[in-house]
Each structure stands twice: as C-alpha cells, then as structure tokens.
Design an enzyme around this catalytic site. Structure first.
Site, PDB file in Angstrom:
ATOM      1  N   ASP A 118       0.818  -1.211   0.000  1.00  0.00           N
ATOM      2  CA  ASP A 118       0.000   0.000   0.000  1.00  0.00           C
ATOM      3  C   ASP A 118       0.852   1.262   0.000  1.00  0.00           C
ATOM      4  OD1 ASP A 118      -1.985  -1.870   0.161  1.00  0.00           O
ATOM      5  OD2 ASP A 118      -2.992  -0.979   1.880  1.00  0.00           O
ATOM      6  N   SER A 161      -6.505  -7.148   8.199  1.00  0.00           N
ATOM      7  CA  SER A 161      -5.813  -5.874   8.225  1.00  0.00           C
ATOM      8  C   SER A 161      -5.178  -5.748   9.605  1.00  0.00           C
ATOM      9  CB  SER A 161      -6.826  -4.744   7.997  1.00  0.00           C
ATOM     10  OG  SER A 161      -6.254  -3.502   8.312  1.00  0.00           O
ATOM     11  N   ASP A 189      -7.072   6.310  12.113  1.00  0.00           N
ATOM     12  CA  ASP A 189      -5.666   6.690  11.997  1.00  0.00           C
ATOM     13  C   ASP A 189      -5.462   7.952  11.174  1.00  0.00           C
ATOM     14  OD1 ASP A 189      -4.588   4.804  13.670  1.00  0.00           O
ATOM     15  OD2 ASP A 189      -4.494   3.284  12.102  1.00  0.00           O
ATOM     16  N   ARG A 234       0.593   6.851  16.534  1.00  0.00           N
ATOM     17  CA  ARG A 234       0.446   7.842  15.456  1.00  0.00           C
ATOM     18  C   ARG A 234       1.079   9.197  15.770  1.00  0.00           C
ATOM     19  NH1 ARG A 234       0.469   3.802  12.662  1.00  0.00           N
ATOM     20  NH2 ARG A 234      -1.446   2.550  12.604  1.00  0.00           N
TER      21      ARG A 234
END
Lengths: 398, 398, 398, 398
Positions: free
Chosen positions: D17, D179, D126, D97
């Site tokens: 990705d 995921s 996110d 994050r």
C-alpha cells in the site's frame, strides 16, 4: 442526487436570504418548494409571509404558531437542567433549531418531500443543529444547505441574484447593523463592530431589554411559582408556558435584565463574539437555581451540576434529539420532582436578585441552621465526622 | 489526653468568643495559650489585640499581616480555577481557613505546642476546614474545638463565663445583628432574620458594598490586566496581589457589586442561608472568565469547566491541603499559561459587564468569524464534519 | 435514649457474633429482640436458625427468602450500570446491605419496634451502609450498632460474654481463617494473612470458584441473552433473576472465574485488603459490556462510563436509597432500552472471553465497517471532519 | 494547491500500500517523495526497506529506531494514566500515530518539504490521528491522504496500479487474512471474518500471544518495580523503557495474556470490530493499578478515575498534542509522585493476577485494617461520621 429531489420543505423567514434560497432551490433542483414559517415568538409580523413565499415560487406555504410547544417542550426542559454554555450563554438560539427541524421533517412526511432546507451559513452552529436534528429524526430525508452549495462569493452576488429574480432588497434604512436571530427566549447579535472583541457593542444591539441606565429607578419585586422545576405562576397568576416566557421578557426587559457580551467557542471550531439578550430566561435561570437551593439534596445538586456542561454542549452542538441528551433529561427530570415552590425576586437596573424562597418540599430546617442547641444535630458528631474525613490524609505528605 | 497538652496555639480575633475560648482552654487544659491574630484584610483595628490577649491570659500573642500571602497563594490560585460553589458562592470564607491553620501549625512547631485551637462552632463548615487542614499538615498536633467540648448550652452560659472571668462583654450598641466573617475577599452574614429563607436581608447586611440603589448614577469603566491568569494591573497601574484585591473592593463596593443571597449546602449536612459580599472577587471572577473566552482553547475550557464543581467542593469542604486539590491545581495552572491580556469592564449599579477583551495570545480570528470568504475555513468542510458527527445517530431510534 | 426502646429488630445470621449481639441488646436495652435472617443466596443451611434465635432470647424470629428480590431489584440494576469500584470491585457485599435494611425497617414498622440493629463493626463500610439506608428509609427508627457501643476490647471479651450467657462457641475446627461475607453475588475474605498486602492469599480463600489451575482443561462456551440490559436466558433456557445468578456462579465457579485480590479505600477512611469471589457477576459484567458494544450509541456509552465511578461510590458508600443514586438509575435505565441481544462467551481457566455478540438493535453496520466502498459513508467527508476538528488547535502553541 | 508541493515526507512501511502511495504521490503531485520508516517495535525486518523506497521513486529514505522514545514519552505517560478506551481497549494503535507524525513534521522541516503523507484509509481513526497531530504541530505543512484522494474504487484497482508501475504484489501465500497494525505495544486485527461480530476470531489472529490453551501448565510469578508510576525493573533487573515493554511482551505472550475481542466506536462515527493483542501492556496496566491501591489517596484516585474516559478519548481521537491532553497529563503526573514500589504478579493461561504489593509510600496501615483496637482510629467516631453523612437524607422522601 439532485434529480431524486422533487419536493423540498424550506425553513422560510420571509427575509431576503431565505427568499433567495427559495428561488435558488427551485431553479437548481428543478423541484417544488414548500415553506415553513414558524412563530417562535420572534415578534415579527407574519401576516403576508405566505403570500410572499408563494409569490417567490413556493407551491405551498405553512405558517405555524409553535410558541407553546417551544416553551413547554424545549425551553422548559432545558431550564430544568440549568443549562448554560461556557458558564454564561443560555442557549437561546440553539434551542430553537430542533423544533423547527422537527416540523420540517413532519411536513416533509406529510407532503412526500425528499429533502428539507435551511438558510444557515457554512461557518456557524445552526447548520449543524438543523442537520443533526434531521439525521436523528429521519436520515432518509436529505438536507439542502444552499449557503454551502451555491457559488455566491459575497453578499453582492446574492443581491445580484435577488435582483435578477425579482426578489426585493430591503431599503437601506431597514438594513440591519448586525446579523440577528430572535425568538421568544432571546435575541442574538453578531457582526458589525462586534467582530472586534475589544469594541463595546453599540446602541443598536438592544431589542428585548433597555440599557441598564435607562431602566426604572425603582426596583420591582416579583414572585415566581414553580412546580416540578417549571414556572407556572407569576405574581400569583397562572400562565401557560409561552405566556410565562413572554411576561418575564416584558418585566425583565423593562429592567434591563439578561444581556450578555461574550466570545464563545463554536462547534465548528472557531471562536465568535456575540451579544445576547435573554431577559425572561435570565430571571427563570436565576429563580430556578435559587429554589433548588432549598428543594434539592446536596449530592443530587452537585451531581446535576457536574452534568450541566455536557448537557449544554449537547444543545449547543445540535444533539437535542440524541440519545445521550435524552438520557440526561431522565436524570434531570427525576431531580426536579420536588422542585416546587415560590421565589421572590428583586429586579433593578439589570440585577436579578433572589431575596426569598419557600417550598412545601424545603429541606432547609431552621432548627438545624440556628447556632443554638437543637434535637436533631449533636455537635459532638462533628468530631467523628471530621476525624474520618481526614483519615485518608494521614501519612500522605512525604 | 488533656494532660499531654502543655501549650496551645489559638486563632484569636480579640472578640468575645475567642477571649472566652482563650480563658477556657487555659483553665480546662491547665496549659499555656499562645494566640495568633492574622490580618487577612478584615479591616479591623488590630492595635492592642496583643495586649488584650496577654491580659486574658495568653503567654504570647502573635499578630501578623498575612495579606499578601493570602492574596497571592490562596485567593489567586482559586480565582485561576474560576472556583464557584453551587453555581454561585465565591468561597470567600472557605479560602481563609487553610492559611490561618498553616500559621497555627507553624507557630506550634516553633513554640513546641502540642495543640492548636479555633473558635468555630460545631455546626458549621469552618471547624472542618481548620481541622482537616491541621490533619493534613501535621496529624501529631491535636486540635481543640471548644465549641464542641465545653458544656455551655447557650450564649447566656458563655456570657456568664465571660463575666466570671473578667472578660468584657460588647456594649449593647455594638452587638452584631448577624454572625459575620470578614476578610480581604469577602464578608459573610448569617443568623438574624436570615434564618428564615423567605425574609429579605435587612439594611445591616451591607459592609463592603453599597446597596445597588445607592451606587453612582454614572457607569465607571476599568481595565484589568492579567498575566498567566492572575490580575497584575488595574487601569494601567501595577498592583501587588493584596493591593489588587483591595483596589477592586473599593471600586466594586462603590458600585454595589458582588452581593449574594443564597441557601447553600454545608459539608456537615444541613442547609444554611447566608448573604455574601465579594465586590472585588466578583469583578475578578467575571473578568477572568471573559479573558479566557479569547485565550483558552475550547476543549481545554470545557475540561476545566467540568472540574470546577469538584475543585470548589475541595475548598468549601476544607480539603485545600489535600492531594486531589493539588493535582487539580496542576491541571488548572497549565491551562492558564496563555491567559494573559486585558479586559475592559463596565461597572454600574451592581452590574459587572465585560465590554472588551484583548490578548497577545488571543485565539479569536477575525478572518474566521466573518461571514465573508476566508482562506483558512472552507465551508464545504462543514458538510463532511456534520455527516460524520451524525453517523452515530443513524439507526438508533427504533 | 435506651429506655425509649422497647423492641429491636436485629439482622441475625445465627453465628456467634450476632448471637452475642442478640443477648447483649436484650440485656443492655432491657427490650424485646426480633430477629431477621435473610436468605440472600449465601448457601448456608438456615434450618433451625429461628429456634436458635428464640433460644438465645429472641421473641420472634423471621427467616425469609429474599433471593429473587435481591437479584431483580438490587443486583440487576447495579449490573445495568456496569458498576465497578476503583476499577475492579463488583460491589458484592455493598449491594446486599440496602435490602437487608429495607426488610429490617419494614419489620420494625409491622412489629412496632423503635430500633433496628446490625452486627457490623466500627471500622468497616457495612455499618455505614446499614445506617444510611435506615436513615433514608425512616429516620425515626434508631439504629443500634453494638460493636461501637459495648466495651468489649477484644474477641476474648466477646467469647467470655458468650460463655457467660450460654452461647456456644464454634469448635476450633470450624473457626474461620478469614472474616467472610457471602451472598448470591459474591464471597469476600478479609483478615488473616491478607492483612499483609504483600502476602499471597492462601488456599482457604476459595469457596465459590476453584483455583484457576484446577479448572477444566476444556473451554466451555455459553450464550447469554439479555433484554433491556438484564440477563434472561442462559444457553437458550429462560431463568429467573436468582436462578440466573446461581447458574452463572456454577459455571463460572467451575472455570475459576471472578476472583479478585485488591487493596481498596474504605468510606471510613482507611485502606483495606480483601479477596473477592464473584464468578457469576463477573460473567454478567463482561457479557453486558460486550453487548453494549453493539447496542449503545458512542456518546451515550461514554456519558454512562463517566458516571460509573460516582454510581459505584454511591453503592459502596451506602447511598443506595439516596436521591442521587435514584436519579442516576433513571439515566442508566434509559440507556438500556435497546441493550437486548445475545453474547457468546468462552470460559477457560479464569478467562471470560466474549467471542460473539448479536442484537436486533445492533448499531454495528457491516457495510460501514468494511474497507470497500459503501453507500452511506463518503470517505471525502472525513477530510472536512478532520479539518474542523483541528481548527481549534491552530495558533495554540506559542 | 498541488503545484505548491515540491517535496513530501511519507510514512512508509515497505508494504504494497505505501509503495503504491509513494508512486502515486510522485506522479500526481509531480514532486519529490522522502520516506520515513520508523521502528516502533513492530518486529519486522527493516533491512532493505530504504533500498525498496528508493527503487520505488523516493529521493531519500529515512529508517529510524524510535523504540525508546516511543516507550518512554508515549506509552509510559499513557500507562501512568491507566488509559483505557470504552472500558477495555489499551490504545495500542492510537498511541503510535503522534510519534510518527512528529517525526514526519520534523523531517519536513529539515528537508524543506511542504507536505507529509500517510497511508491510512478514509474510514478509520488513523487518518484523524495523523492529521490532527500534524495540524497541532505545524498547520503550515499540508497533509496528503491518498486513500481519500485517488479514484481507486477497490483493491483490484490498487493492484492494477501496482502492476503498471512495477511494484511487486505479495505472493498469495503471504497475503494477510486480516488488516493488521503492529508496534511494540500491541497488534490489532480487523477485517476477514471479524467483520461479523458474531463470528469467533480464527487461529490466524494470534501473533504476540499464544492461545490460552497453549500457555504453560505452570504459573509464573514476576515482580515488577515502579518509580513515579513507571516500570523500572523486572524481577530485580533494571530495564530501559523499550526493553521493559519487550520483556513483558515475551513473558505475557508466553502465558497467553492481553487478548481482546471487542466492537468499538470509531471517532469517525461507525462501530468496528477488532481483535487486539497487548501482552506486556496488559501486565503493566494491571500491575500499575494494583500498586496505586496502596500508594494513591482515595479521593485522588477517584478524581483520576473520573478522568480516564476523557483522557483515553483524547488519545483514541488523535488529540495527543492537544492542550487538554497536556493539561490532564500534569494532573496525572502529579498523582504519580508517590506511585513507587513493587507488585508481584502471577501469570497463568491468560490470567494476570496481582498477589502482593509493597511500597515505601504505602498508605495502607495494618494497624488500621485490623479488627482489633488501635490507637489511631476510635470506633466511636464512626457514629458521628455516619450521622452527618445521613443528615442530608432526612426529609427527602415525601
């Protein structure tokens, strides 16, 4: 999406902006527009507003008196909660939006409309209140927000559109200094010199209340009776909810009560400065809290107090029809079951001064409050109380 | 226990009650009594109070000016928090007790005393504040509370004791209508006709502020400058903390500002009715919150607001020196680091009206607040914002 | 006061302590004693407890099965609130006291008694729970707390009194290692080696659940169905409230579920260390919260979560019959109206693992949760959402 | 806007990705792309990731070991707060994050880049965390969110783009069932059968911890030492923050600790179901709270507990660098100054059982906890304590 929409119900005031919106929707969506003009006590003459809507292209124009419903089912529950936003604002604009939206959605159902529309801009809170109310009530009904959709870049563009489509502009003399919103509970002023937070609001920012300097030199006393947290009688006269709010506005406005100048935080993220007039609501708020002083148990009051910021945020942010607001209302209404009695208030040049309160449910006990001996309270008990309260503090400071 | 106590430090006002207490402790505990008379801005003449203490049997009499410490380390931190009890009371009495107790304990250490004593009754909050402060600061020091210990059943008994021991009674003319407590921040009135919550306070319940009707017919504007949440200058003149409180009292009192009549809930469990005067503190409270309107981020303000009831309860209940109050103070002080700027206030017959505010840290952006286009805010963003805000409401109502 | 009391209703277990209390009250107050022995699911044989009471001097002995009322009106409302004290304790002892007190007061009314009595000591929480419940229900009924009143200084004194009055002492073999309290919801252990927080609880501190090492090597799956937040069926079988708690105890205890070892803060100010077994309650708690994950709206859940500490404190501190607890219950019950559905739970050696949940009111939408496109959620909306969320952060850090 | 952007710093994992994103940004914005690959303890081999980035078109590739900073400045402060979202989730993804964003912004400054970019989708949390962190740190840096910007409608589109641009697709065997997101603190699993909340997670959803059934049949005891709320030594061995988290993962994972299966509420408005593994974090959380049981004063603990939901929401919603989180951290860190000591933990087949705790700052007093007499606590004090606690309840029920 546009071609799925065959009929739209628009919140219509009769003014320039919503007239432009009416026309713009009809043209842009190529659809019928039905208007709703609600009397929420804004003290504007609504005679002829339906003709005006029809003349501007509406296929049907509803004009409805919602004042009692507004007072009873929106203002009063909010007042029972002592709702106040950021410590100062009594939420006068915020509380009107859910009711208007509820009627828009109901009319949409009756009329078979696919959408509702409002005239709130893309920078304010009102768009959020309209749209969240609509999503909560029926998410299958679309919401059209022309201020966010059209490509007018300025008020000049909007005026040009109006002229092109035969919508009369207000004559210069009647142009407003401020962006205003008025209903039974309050009037708000924004814009103009208010955009600079350092500048004092000008004399044009008074509608519901006189400047404190112009209020009578004599104080006036009123007595306000409550049942279960709601005001029911003024100076001994029973009044309906809307009559009550109106009567309190009259007496409060006369004495210059309920004016507020503040910078607040909008839900959409920026700060804005407004001036608010809430004469009757301010009297209600002060009197209600004062009565609670004798009717509410301490821990119940403190619990409820801890909930005020969250409850007020719900209303400010547009979550009136949200499950968390409804759950809080259950708690609040439970606390109000003994909040019945009378408060005596002195009004004088902007001051709202409770000077007496009484209730058949009063928890105040004169015998306990006195400095002399009594039967219920043994002063020796205080020693044990204090010792155990302090026990947890022992040994902490190292 | 009594015979372990050889020296006691007593909070001594010079009045009848603490004079009786001085003598009663000396006789009952057969011990030395050292007195502390603190100047907290109560505007009483303390000349000769030490001689009076010594004449009544004290072995040493401390008279201390604690005004700057009181303003700087107690009033100002509390004001940074916007502390307010039960939505109305600015905690003027409550905040004085921890400081007095701190000095009692310090003197006890210096003097080698085994106990401290206070003149608070067994029904009020002040006993708790004194004793919890003492427990937190040094639990090895005992606290003597004569009002809970002696067997006087009434004020007559107390007066008789005074006469027996040559303690002069106040002449009838100077007898107080009310039980009063005064310091730099406020004056409280209890008792008398106030014990009936329905009766309006009489004219004797005014000391720091004039009745609103007697205030000047002309409004007065002041400018108050803050740094990090503390007021530092009035109308451009730098003032020390105590000078600031005094100056605000003067101007506030002149305009009839800061009077409160309420029924409150005591920590010891009963309701009581009091009248409070807090002229300078009220101006400070209003101005501080107004400045926060432009300096504090929204969520920080709402978080802090959610903490006010708990923080105020700590002070009201006597937990100033408790770890939870100290932890909250850390949070609050962190929020104040950008609360610097100037507020312009209009004072008029009891009204405290902020009319302008400015700050180098202002988060208010005129470009965002305007109704015209701007570069930062894209109105289209509001659509996405609202949709996601409402997403959780979909499907709820079944 | 003693001579006003002619009849007392005593909470009587049949054990040594309450037998001594029975006799002590009768002698000290020179009054009748009526006993209440309540079956709250403590799994003790209550046969003959009435004869024992009468033999020890009671004039009447009530033995009552309160299990269904306990489960339905006390445990279940508390479980609907997810009540948990200090993040860990499920309040098994606390919740039993209000019901026992309610029956004591009711019997006092029926019997014309002037007082009720309990066997809780002066250092624990239970005395507070009994007495606050009684004050709330009928403050005209006195409460006798022998442990605080008599002058036994040690357990030896108490045993001597028992021997003097022919009350049999337990044989050495049956003496308990711990101070225990058991009911349908839990069993608590205090004292013994537990008084040292560093020592691991011994093997005698297991009654309702096996040690995790002794639980089966095979996991067991159960399905628990809820309606409006209450469990109604286990593995498809409808069960009454008390049957439900019992059945969950059986399966939970078999798998070693629901044991807790903690140091907690008592309401009376000190810390204490306890071991608790709550097998069925732990399953209920975990399953209920899991079901809420799909049935409760986010903000409603977060609001309720913010209330858990206060609600749990009410129960822990003895304020079950207090208006603030009742007001919170209204809020909580409102949140539960859609909490209906089924949770699938895996039990294995102390673990309670939700592995599946479903509900006709589920707010979970598979179409929204997927990573692929859907019709409801436009990813572009997220950009506007984030921008407005962040707007307030701009300009803050200076 | 695109043509203002000449250089972008991309958070790059080396996977499909972010490789597609790298290429897509370079082509779409016609700009340089600099990559940052951070080692946050995700236990992936980062050798060659820089070559891969450069081969895909990056002009510079940063690969950085941020593990100690992550543990010390992000995980530990969060653990000091006992942060937990919706009562269960330990925030393992959320907390990573802000640190990644901070480094992106720092590198943007060093590199003179105009934008940063991330690979989070438009439906998750996110994206919000990345973008709010960036707005808070430097709003002049743009954020590119390709998942919201490009017009791929499905994963097939994305794969086609990859093939066109020579980005290798993972071989079928290595395609993930779920995921996943992993760092030092946890691993999350979403998608696959987990999208149906009724289905039990499959065996592929285990990476950091064994299934409880496969954990050892022997319990293992560990001792964890804390200073000021942070873990500093395991079984007597001093460990750095990152070493500590890793060591606890090892021992926790071995015993099947720290697995969670829940449906949670995303900030963007929908519910999602995830499985989380947090073996070391779970041990830390349990041990920390247990130690607080003896080190924290009751009211301080309850105050802090009331703050956990709000604090956890801040982290979950992406407001780590927000002033309200920073203000809460001040409060929390103040509470931790005495949270030093050792906890003994038993690990057994998924269970984390505190069995002993000790501290030089312990507020637990064995003398107070005992049932026998002591010097500090006078049982008679409890009577006064209870009476005043109940005073407010008198007269309420009418």
């Amino acid at each position: 999406m546009a071609n799925d929409i065959k009929k739209v119900v628009l919140a219509y005031s009769g003014g320039l902006d919503t007239s432009v919106i009416l026309k713009w929707i009809a043209l842009t969506y190529n659809c019928e527009v039905v208007t709703l003009t609600a009397d929420l006590g804004q003290e504007e003459d609504l005679d002829g507003v339906d003709e005006k809507a029809l003349a501007t292209g509406a296929t049907r124009a509803y004009v409805e008196d919602l004042r009692e419903e507004f007072a009873r089912d929106y203002i009063f529950p909010m007042m029972r909660a002592n709702a106040i936003y950021e410590g100062r604002y009594l939420l006068g604009t915020s509380i009107a939006r859910p009711l208007i939206t509820k009627r828009l959605i109901e009319i949409a159902h009756e009329e078979g409309a696919q959408a509702v529309a409002h005239g709130a801009t893309g920078k304010g809170n009102d768009q959020v209140r309209f749209e969240l109310s609509a999503m909560a009530l029926d998410p299958s009904i679309k919401v059209i927000a022309p201020w966010r959709e059209w490509n007018f870049r300025s008020r000049t563009d909007l005026n040009n559109f109006a002229e092109q489509h035969g919508i009369p502009l207000p004559v210069a003399a009647s142009r407003k200094l401020y962006s205003m919103d008025r209903n039974m509970l309050h009037c708000s002023f924004e814009g103009g010199e208010l955009e600079s937070p350092w500048l004092e609001p000008g004399p044009g920012s008074y509608i519901m209340a006189v400047p404190v300097e112009e209020a009578p030199d004599e104080a006036e006393y009123i007595e306000l009776e409550f049942i279960n947290g709601d005001p029911v009688a003024l100076n001994g006269e029973k009044l309906s909810p809307a009559e009550m709010v109106k009567a309190l506005n009259t007496v409060g406005g006369k004495h210059g009560v309920g004016r507020l100048d503040m910078v607040e935080n909008r839900f959409v993220g920026m700060k804005s400065r407004g001036v608010y007039e809430t004469p009757g609501g301010t009297i209600l708020h002060v009197a209600h809290r004062d009565l609670e002083g004798i009717c509410l148990d301490r821990d119940t009051m403190h619990l409820r107090d801890s909930m005020i910021p969250k409850y007020a945020e719900c209303i400010y942010n547009g979550f009136w029809f949200a499950p968390e607001r409804e759950a809080m209302q259950k708690l609040i209404d439970e606390t109000q079951k003994n909040v019945s009695g009378t408060v005596r208030i002195k009004l004088y040049k902007g001051n709202v001064i409770p000077v007496g309160r009484k209730s058949p449910y009063s928890l105040y006990r004169e015998d306990l409050a006195t400095f002399e001996e009594d039967d219920v309270y043994d002063q020796a008990d205080a020693a044990g109380f204090i010792k155990l309260q302090g026990l947890r503090l022992l040994g902490y400071k190292k």
